[in-house]
Design an enzyme around this catalytic site. Structure first.
Site, PDB file in Angstrom:
ATOM      1  N   GLN A   1      54.236  54.643  27.544  1.00 33.70           N
ATOM      2  CA  GLN A   1      53.127  54.864  26.770  1.00 33.70           C
ATOM      3  C   GLN A   1      52.586  56.293  27.056  1.00 33.70           C
ATOM      4  OE1 GLN A   1      51.448  50.715  25.409  1.00 33.70           O
ATOM      5  NE2 GLN A   1      50.693  50.983  27.276  1.00 33.70           N
TER       6      GLN A   1
ATOM      7  N   HIS B   1      48.559  59.478  34.287  1.00 29.89           N
ATOM      8  CA  HIS B   1      49.789  59.709  35.219  1.00 29.89           C
ATOM      9  C   HIS B   1      51.053  59.065  34.867  1.00 29.89           C
ATOM     10  CE1 HIS B   1      50.874  59.659  39.858  1.00 29.89           C
ATOM     11  NE2 HIS B   1      52.099  59.667  38.967  1.00 29.89           N
TER      12      HIS B   1
ATOM     13  N   HIS C   1      53.993  56.909  33.953  1.00 24.92           N
ATOM     14  CA  HIS C   1      54.466  55.796  34.418  1.00 24.92           C
ATOM     15  C   HIS C   1      55.307  55.229  33.512  1.00 24.92           C
ATOM     16  CE1 HIS C   1      50.469  55.004  32.720  1.00 24.92           C
ATOM     17  NE2 HIS C   1      51.042  53.868  32.341  1.00 24.92           N
TER      18      HIS C   1
ATOM     19  N   HIS D   1      56.863  51.436  32.387  1.00 25.91           N
ATOM     20  CA  HIS D   1      56.744  49.984  32.705  1.00 25.91           C
ATOM     21  C   HIS D   1      58.026  49.399  32.652  1.00 25.91           C
ATOM     22  CE1 HIS D   1      52.458  49.599  31.617  1.00 25.91           C
ATOM     23  NE2 HIS D   1      52.525  50.890  31.172  1.00 25.91           N
TER      24      HIS D   1
END
Ligand code: AMW
Length: 160
Positions: free
Chosen positions: A92, A103, A105, A107
């Protein structure tokens, strides 16, 4: 040497959060992987660059390469050890895409037959799972539960 803005060896920064070493199950030269305090499905974990940059476009080529090869390793690991048969891998990237932690990331979500009535509902869950009760720690998993999962995954990496 790249400035990493890390506080010390036992704490890693994840946006506004400080992540204890006990929740981190893999650390590479430029990335780390942690267990989720509010997983959408069992084995829902996160892979991040060590440098706390906000957007995907902010990553340098070496960080990008490390992040993706780490994600591939982590994805194989959780698919196997959570007895899944597929994976949803998602970023996202920016607030309108559902990003709440500033930050980058990735998933990684192990998938199983029938885990959602409508397959793509996982994206609705991903968008809202950390917005509901965001500030209520009792709605998160306990530190002990997260540490136990990270320790299990660390052992699987050490002794595949
Ligand atoms: W995003 O909505 O920014 O794409 O996803 C943030 C993710 O980080 C969510 O899955 C959320 O549950 C997780 N998360 C937020 N804070 C922590 C934390 N301190 N430890 C582990 N996971 C966290």
């Amino acid at each position: 040497m790249r400035l990493m803005s890390q506080l010390d060896m036992s704490t890693l920064r994840f946006g506004q959060h400080l992540i204890k070493a006990s929740a981190v199950f893999l650390r590479t030269e430029l990335s780390f992987a942690l267990v989720n305090r509010k997983p959408v499905v069992p084995g829902h974990v996160l892979v991040c660059p060590l440098r706390p940059v906000e957007r995907f476009r902010d990553l340098q080529p070496d960080e990008l390469a490390d992040l993706f090869s780490t994600t591939q390793r982590v994805a194989n690991l959780v698919e196997k050890h959570f007895n899944a048969t597929s994976l949803t891998i998602a970023i996202q990237d920016g607030p309108e895409a559902g990003q709440t932690v500033k930050h980058v990331h990735i998933h990684v979500l192990p998938r199983k037959p029938g885990d959602f009535d409508r397959n793509d509902s996982i994206y609705d869950e991903l968008q809202k799972h950390d917005r509901e009760n965001e500030d209520i720690p009792s709605k998160w998993r306990s530190e002990e539960e997260m540490a136990a999962e990270a320790s299990y995954l660390r052992k699987q990496i050490e002794n595949p």
